[in-house]
Scaffold this motif. Structure first.
Motif, PDB file in Angstrom:
ATOM      1  N   SER A 120       0.820  -1.205   0.000  1.00 15.39           N
ATOM      2  CA  SER A 120       0.000   0.000   0.000  1.00 15.39           C
ATOM      3  C   SER A 120       0.857   1.259   0.000  1.00 15.39           C
ATOM      4  N   THR A 121       1.912   1.259   0.806  1.00 14.45           N
ATOM      5  CA  THR A 121       2.795   2.437   0.879  1.00 14.45           C
ATOM      6  C   THR A 121       3.467   2.698  -0.459  1.00 14.45           C
ATOM      7  N   ILE A 122       3.975   1.652  -1.093  1.00 15.04           N
ATOM      8  CA  ILE A 122       4.631   1.804  -2.399  1.00 15.04           C
ATOM      9  C   ILE A 122       3.631   2.287  -3.449  1.00 15.04           C
ATOM     10  N   PHE A 123       2.428   1.734  -3.424  1.00 16.04           N
ATOM     11  CA  PHE A 123       1.410   2.091  -4.414  1.00 16.04           C
ATOM     12  C   PHE A 123       0.999   3.554  -4.275  1.00 16.04           C
ATOM     13  N   VAL A 124       0.761   4.000  -3.044  1.00 17.53           N
ATOM     14  CA  VAL A 124       0.386   5.396  -2.803  1.00 17.53           C
ATOM     15  C   VAL A 124       1.522   6.328  -3.222  1.00 17.53           C
ATOM     16  N   PHE A 125       2.754   5.926  -2.950  1.00 20.42           N
ATOM     17  CA  PHE A 125       3.913   6.738  -3.345  1.00 20.42           C
ATOM     18  C   PHE A 125       3.968   6.898  -4.863  1.00 20.42           C
ATOM     19  N   LEU A 126       3.799   5.803  -5.604  1.00 22.67           N
ATOM     20  CA  LEU A 126       3.885   5.859  -7.065  1.00 22.67           C
ATOM     21  C   LEU A 126       2.771   6.697  -7.666  1.00 22.67           C
ATOM     22  N   VAL A 127       1.538   6.508  -7.165  1.00 19.16           N
ATOM     23  CA  VAL A 127       0.409   7.296  -7.663  1.00 19.16           C
ATOM     24  C   VAL A 127       0.641   8.780  -7.392  1.00 19.16           C
ATOM     25  N   SER A 128       1.109   9.092  -6.185  1.00 15.25           N
ATOM     26  CA  SER A 128       1.365  10.490  -5.807  1.00 15.25           C
ATOM     27  C   SER A 128       2.492  11.085  -6.640  1.00 15.25           C
ATOM     28  N   LEU A 129       3.537  10.290  -6.878  1.00 11.23           N
ATOM     29  CA  LEU A 129       4.678  10.774  -7.660  1.00 11.23           C
ATOM     30  C   LEU A 129       4.259  11.120  -9.088  1.00 11.23           C
ATOM     31  N   ILE A 130       3.461  10.255  -9.697  1.00 14.11           N
ATOM     32  CA  ILE A 130       3.007  10.498 -11.070  1.00 14.11           C
ATOM     33  C   ILE A 130       2.124  11.741 -11.135  1.00 14.11           C
ATOM     34  N   LEU A 131       1.186  11.862 -10.186  1.00 14.24           N
ATOM     35  CA  LEU A 131       0.309  13.037 -10.157  1.00 14.24           C
ATOM     36  C   LEU A 131       1.124  14.316  -9.947  1.00 14.24           C
ATOM     37  N   GLY A 132       2.109  14.238  -9.063  1.00 15.34           N
ATOM     38  CA  GLY A 132       2.939  15.399  -8.796  1.00 15.34           C
ATOM     39  C   GLY A 132       3.757  15.816  -9.998  1.00 15.34           C
ATOM     40  N   LEU A 133       4.347  14.831 -10.684  1.00 16.86           N
ATOM     41  CA  LEU A 133       5.157  15.141 -11.865  1.00 16.86           C
ATOM     42  C   LEU A 133       4.315  15.744 -12.985  1.00 16.86           C
ATOM     43  N   LEU A 134       3.041  15.357 -13.038  1.00 12.92           N
ATOM     44  CA  LEU A 134       2.156  15.876 -14.076  1.00 12.92           C
ATOM     45  C   LEU A 134       1.615  17.267 -13.755  1.00 12.92           C
ATOM     46  N   TYR A 135       1.326  17.516 -12.470  1.00 14.23           N
ATOM     47  CA  TYR A 135       0.576  18.724 -12.137  1.00 14.23           C
ATOM     48  C   TYR A 135       1.271  19.677 -11.168  1.00 14.23           C
ATOM     49  N   SER A 136       2.359  19.264 -10.550  1.00 16.60           N
ATOM     50  CA  SER A 136       2.996  20.130  -9.559  1.00 16.60           C
ATOM     51  C   SER A 136       3.673  21.341 -10.196  1.00 16.60           C
ATOM     52  N   ASP A 137       3.602  22.469  -9.494  1.00 21.12           N
ATOM     53  CA  ASP A 137       4.293  23.679  -9.949  1.00 21.12           C
ATOM     54  C   ASP A 137       5.774  23.657  -9.581  1.00 21.12           C
ATOM     55  N   PHE A 138       6.156  22.714  -8.731  1.00 21.89           N
ATOM     56  CA  PHE A 138       7.536  22.637  -8.249  1.00 21.89           C
ATOM     57  C   PHE A 138       8.111  21.270  -8.596  1.00 21.89           C
ATOM     58  N   ASN A 139       9.130  21.248  -9.425  1.00 19.76           N
ATOM     59  CA  ASN A 139       9.709  19.982  -9.870  1.00 19.76           C
ATOM     60  C   ASN A 139      11.196  19.858  -9.554  1.00 19.76           C
ATOM     61  N   GLU A 140      11.695  20.699  -8.639  1.00 18.06           N
ATOM     62  CA  GLU A 140      13.082  20.560  -8.213  1.00 18.06           C
ATOM     63  C   GLU A 140      13.234  19.291  -7.369  1.00 18.06           C
ATOM     64  N   ILE A 141      14.329  18.590  -7.563  1.00 20.21           N
ATOM     65  CA  ILE A 141      14.556  17.330  -6.863  1.00 20.21           C
ATOM     66  C   ILE A 141      14.477  17.509  -5.348  1.00 20.21           C
ATOM     67  N   SER A 142      15.046  18.587  -4.833  1.00 20.27           N
ATOM     68  CA  SER A 142      15.057  18.823  -3.388  1.00 20.27           C
ATOM     69  C   SER A 142      13.647  18.993  -2.839  1.00 20.27           C
ATOM     70  N   ILE A 143      12.751  19.570  -3.648  1.00 16.11           N
ATOM     71  CA  ILE A 143      11.362  19.760  -3.213  1.00 16.11           C
ATOM     72  C   ILE A 143      10.573  18.465  -3.366  1.00 16.11           C
ATOM     73  N   ILE A 144      10.789  17.768  -4.475  1.00 14.47           N
ATOM     74  CA  ILE A 144      10.048  16.520  -4.718  1.00 14.47           C
ATOM     75  C   ILE A 144      10.265  15.516  -3.597  1.00 14.47           C
ATOM     76  N   PHE A 145      11.511  15.383  -3.170  1.00 11.40           N
ATOM     77  CA  PHE A 145      11.816  14.352  -2.172  1.00 11.40           C
ATOM     78  C   PHE A 145      11.917  14.910  -0.748  1.00 11.40           C
ATOM     79  N   SER A 146      11.222  16.002  -0.494  1.00 14.47           N
ATOM     80  CA  SER A 146      11.119  16.501   0.877  1.00 14.47           C
ATOM     81  C   SER A 146       9.810  16.008   1.500  1.00 14.47           C
ATOM     82  N   ASP A 147       9.752  15.989   2.816  1.00  9.54           N
ATOM     83  CA  ASP A 147       8.554  15.572   3.570  1.00  9.54           C
ATOM     84  C   ASP A 147       8.130  14.130   3.284  1.00  9.54           C
ATOM     85  N   LEU A 148       9.079  13.268   2.948  1.00  6.86           N
ATOM     86  CA  LEU A 148       8.732  11.855   2.726  1.00  6.86           C
ATOM     87  C   LEU A 148       8.441  11.119   4.036  1.00  6.86           C
ATOM     88  N   SER A 149       8.594  11.809   5.152  1.00  6.27           N
ATOM     89  CA  SER A 149       8.293  11.196   6.451  1.00  6.27           C
ATOM     90  C   SER A 149       6.826  10.802   6.557  1.00  6.27           C
TER      91      SER A 149
END
Length: 278
Positions: A120-149
């Motif tokens: 479930s954790t991996i699946f939610v991560f992948l779905v969120s990552l794809i949605l973020g890459l498609l629609y996020s206004d911020f695509n810097e690596i440091s921002i993408i991989f922040s708050d993964l806690s």
């Protein structure tokens, strides 16, 4: 360990209801992507929810783990029903006759809990990552991989909740009664009796501190609601003069509390199995 997991997956594969619930769970998580398609285009009202920042990194990590955590009941039903079916179908007795110890039997269930939580954790991560890459206004690596806690909090929350469901399934032996007991625990015992008693004895602040150590409350505290982080909500609250000072972080002490309850639930499950004449 692999042998124990194979036994559980064979049981799961032969249960139509469990397969349907798991399929429904992952389908509903995928439906989070449909939120991006919500669009109102009737001038003067033009509104696209994807443009409101809900898919921005790192906000999307918080939002999607919080939404997905509400869907954990689907897996909870699977775990409770599979555990209860061990008694009604007498497979637990047959497993013990075939040489499986009570410790191994419980370990197979707990490994299934861990497997469900990881998938479930991996699946939610992948779905969120794809949605973020498609629609996020911020695509810097440091921002993408922040708050993964939030994914650590999500994983621990699932393990703790499913361990509770496993214990209730072994305790009550009937899936409907076990789920009913879970609802009673949350609605009456934890949120009414314990909260009111703590408030009466220690006051409001003391009550909140006591509730932090209750199992379901501790699991809930791992991922605090993210709605008030939404910029539209903040704007409205500012106009109304409301002060939304909320701590959204995933704290180590909440993780330790939930892991402590997880250990207690698994120990009680083993003690119950060890004592019970099967």
């Amino acid at each position: 360990m692999i042998r124990l997991l194979q036994i559980e997956f064979i049981k799961l594969w032969n249960n139509r209801a469990s397969k349907f619930l798991i399929f429904a769970y992952f389908t509903l998580i995928l439906c989070m992507a449909l939120i991006a398609m919500i669009r109102i285009d009737r001038p003067p009202i033009v509104f696209n929810i994807a443009d409101q920042g809900i898919f921005n990194f790192p906000y999307i990590w918080h939002l999607n783990t919080w939404i997905a955590s509400w869907l954990k009941l689907f897996f909870a039903i699977v775990i409770v029903s599979m555990t209860a079916n061990e008694y009604s179908n007498k497979t637990i007795k047959q497993n013990l006759i075939d040489g499986l110890s009570k410790k191994e039997f419980l370990m197979s269930k707990f490994l299934m809990v861990i497997s469900f939580s990881i998938l479930s954790t991996i699946f939610v991560f992948l779905v969120s990552l794809i949605l973020g890459l498609l629609y996020s206004d911020f695509n810097e690596i440091s921002i993408i991989f922040s708050d993964l806690s939030y994914f650590l909090g999500y994983f621990v929350k699932l393990v703790g909740f499913f361990s509770l469901c496993l214990f209730l399934g072994l305790l009550v032996k009937r899936s409907a009664f076990a789920l009913g007991f879970l609802i009673l625990w949350w609605g009456i015992f934890e949120n009414l009796i314990i909260r009111f008693s703590a408030w009466w004895l220690f006051g409001k602040e003391g009550s909140e501190k006591v509730m932090h150590f209750m199992p379901l409350e501790a699991m809930s505290n791992l991922i605090v609601e993210p709605i008030t982080k939404f910029k539209a909500v903040k704007s409205i609250s500012t106009q109304l003069g409301a002060n939304l000072s909320i701590d959204y972080a995933v704290h180590w002490y909440n993780i330790l509390i939930v892991l402590g309850w997880t250990t207690i639930f698994i120990y009680l499950s083993y003690a119950l199995l060890k004592k019970r004449d099967l």
